[in-house]
Write a protein that holds these residues in place. Structure first.
Motif, PDB file in Angstrom:
ATOM      1  N   GLY A   1       0.825  -1.189   0.000  1.00  0.00           N
ATOM      2  CA  GLY A   1       0.000   0.000   0.000  1.00  0.00           C
ATOM      3  C   GLY A   1       0.864   1.246   0.000  1.00  0.00           C
ATOM      4  O   GLY A   1       2.031   1.205   0.346  1.00  0.00           O
ATOM      5  N   ASP A   2       0.272   2.299  -0.431  1.00  0.00           N
ATOM      6  CA  ASP A   2       0.971   3.572  -0.413  1.00  0.00           C
ATOM      7  C   ASP A   2       0.339   4.389   0.708  1.00  0.00           C
ATOM      8  O   ASP A   2      -0.566   5.178   0.497  1.00  0.00           O
ATOM      9  N   PHE A   3       0.790   4.121   1.911  1.00  0.00           N
ATOM     10  CA  PHE A   3       0.222   4.762   3.085  1.00  0.00           C
ATOM     11  C   PHE A   3       1.016   6.014   3.435  1.00  0.00           C
ATOM     12  O   PHE A   3       2.249   6.005   3.341  1.00  0.00           O
ATOM     13  N   PRO A   4       0.339   7.049   3.844  1.00  0.00           N
ATOM     14  CA  PRO A   4       1.091   8.208   4.334  1.00  0.00           C
ATOM     15  C   PRO A   4       1.835   7.806   5.610  1.00  0.00           C
ATOM     16  O   PRO A   4       1.328   7.034   6.424  1.00  0.00           O
ATOM     17  N   CYS A   5       3.033   8.276   5.737  1.00  0.00           N
ATOM     18  CA  CYS A   5       3.841   7.899   6.885  1.00  0.00           C
ATOM     19  C   CYS A   5       4.683   9.089   7.330  1.00  0.00           C
ATOM     20  O   CYS A   5       5.259   9.795   6.503  1.00  0.00           O
ATOM     21  N   ARG A   6       4.729   9.310   8.612  1.00  0.00           N
ATOM     22  CA  ARG A   6       5.609  10.335   9.162  1.00  0.00           C
ATOM     23  C   ARG A   6       6.067   9.865  10.531  1.00  0.00           C
ATOM     24  O   ARG A   6       5.453   8.989  11.147  1.00  0.00           O
ATOM     25  N   PHE A   7       7.130  10.443  10.989  1.00  0.00           N
ATOM     26  CA  PHE A   7       7.652  10.117  12.304  1.00  0.00           C
ATOM     27  C   PHE A   7       7.530  11.338  13.197  1.00  0.00           C
ATOM     28  O   PHE A   7       7.997  12.420  12.851  1.00  0.00           O
TER      29      PHE A   7
END
Length: 64
Positions: A35-41
């Protein structure tokens, strides 16, 4: 968390090596879950002898 700033604050504990490990793990997880999930830390920094100093840094390291 850092109990004192003697060796740098809580943000100093997020080294380049730690950042690299986290981004590699995230890329692997996202690739495995198709999947192309939004991701941030985000980082929650806790410092002070009584854990009374809390800072929330959104999007701690952005790869853009």
């Amino acid at each position: 968390m850092r109990s004192s700033d003697r060796f740098g604050g809580a943000a100093a504990s997020i080294t380049a090596a730690k950042q690299l490990k986290l981004t590699r793990a995230a890329r692997h997880y996202l690739a495995e879950h198709e999947g192309d999930f939004p991701c941030r830390f985000d980082a929650i920094l806790i410092s002070g002898e009584r854990e009374n100093e809390i800072e929330w840094i959104r999007n701690t390291f952005d790869e853009n």
